[in-house]
Design an enzyme around this catalytic site. Structure first.
Site, PDB file in Angstrom:
ATOM      1  CB  CYS A  76      -0.993  -0.021   1.164  1.00 46.24           C
ATOM      2  SG  CYS A  76      -2.358   1.155   0.971  1.00 46.24           S
ATOM      3  CG  HIS A 178      -3.832  -3.532   2.995  1.00 50.70           C
ATOM      4  ND1 HIS A 178      -2.847  -3.062   3.838  1.00 50.70           N
ATOM      5  CD2 HIS A 178      -4.432  -2.440   2.479  1.00 50.70           C
ATOM      6  CE1 HIS A 178      -2.860  -1.743   3.840  1.00 50.70           C
ATOM      7  NE2 HIS A 178      -3.808  -1.336   3.011  1.00 50.70           N
ATOM      8  CD  GLU A 180      -1.662  -6.195   5.398  1.00 52.63           C
ATOM      9  OE1 GLU A 180      -1.812  -5.002   5.686  1.00 52.63           O
ATOM     10  OE2 GLU A 180      -1.200  -6.571   4.299  1.00 52.63           O
TER      11      GLU A 180
END
Length: 196
Positions: A76, A178, A180
């Site tokens: 990001c 993202h 994650e």
């Protein structure tokens, strides 16, 4: 072992939680000499590009990052920091990948920020996306995007216009989404990076 660049503007908790789930060892990078402790580096996301760049310069981390020869993954804002320039703060960035970071406002009709799940299309045989089906959905949260082109772009996404979902140059890799927060495909991407 992965070193996470701790520049005060990243979403450290989300990325460390994902690495713990995957049993990937990690530690924090707070000063230039910490880079020597790790064989892979993550520059996490979330925050303001201008403020993040200022912190990298003040902490002495920016020049070290530019000279790294080990695998680096930007996420990001960490991706945006690798470009030449951002409209967010009207600031020059690390200049690792010669692209610009632009604001969606005034360029798309869609709601800004771009938030939620969106599919990406990536180049075949890209090691970052090994064992991930093309057109998989990843989680995005961003108001700024990196221009789409084919020299450094390895994946694209569309939100009112096509933009770079992932870029790379030499040992530097970066994603706008993202991983994650992107479920199984995001975890696979992190596992792939851990095998570089």
């Amino acid at each position: 072992m992965i070193g996470i660049v701790n520049y005060g503007a990243g979403n450290i908790f989300s990325i460390t939680a994902a690495l713990k789930r995957l049993n990937i060892d990690y530690g924090m990078i707070n000063k230039p000499e910490d880079f020597d402790l790790y064989d892979r580096i993550i520059i996490p996301g979330v925050g303001h590009a201008g403020a993040a760049m200022q912190k990298l310069v003040e902490s002495g981390l920016s020049e070290t990052i530019k000279g790294l020869k080990k695998p680096v993954l930007g996420i990001c804002v960490g991706m945006q920091l690798m470009t030449d320039y951002s409209e967010e703060g009207d600031v020059d960035l690390l200049g690792i990948i010669p692209l610009k970071t632009l604001h969606f406002n005034g360029r798309v009709q869609e709601k800004v920020p771009h938030m939620g799940w969106n599919s990406i299309e990536f180049q075949n045989n890209c090691p970052l996306f090994k064992d991930i089906p093309n057109n998989s959905y990843f989680y995005f949260v961003h108001s700024y995007y990196i221009e789409h082109e084919f020299t450094y772009g390895i994946a694209t996404c569309a939100y009112g216009l096509p933009f770079s979902a992932a870029i790379s140059r030499d040992n530097f890799w970066a994603v706008q989404f993202h991983p994650e927060k992107s479920g199984q495909v995001g975890e696979q991407l992190l596992l792939n990076f851990n095998e570089f």
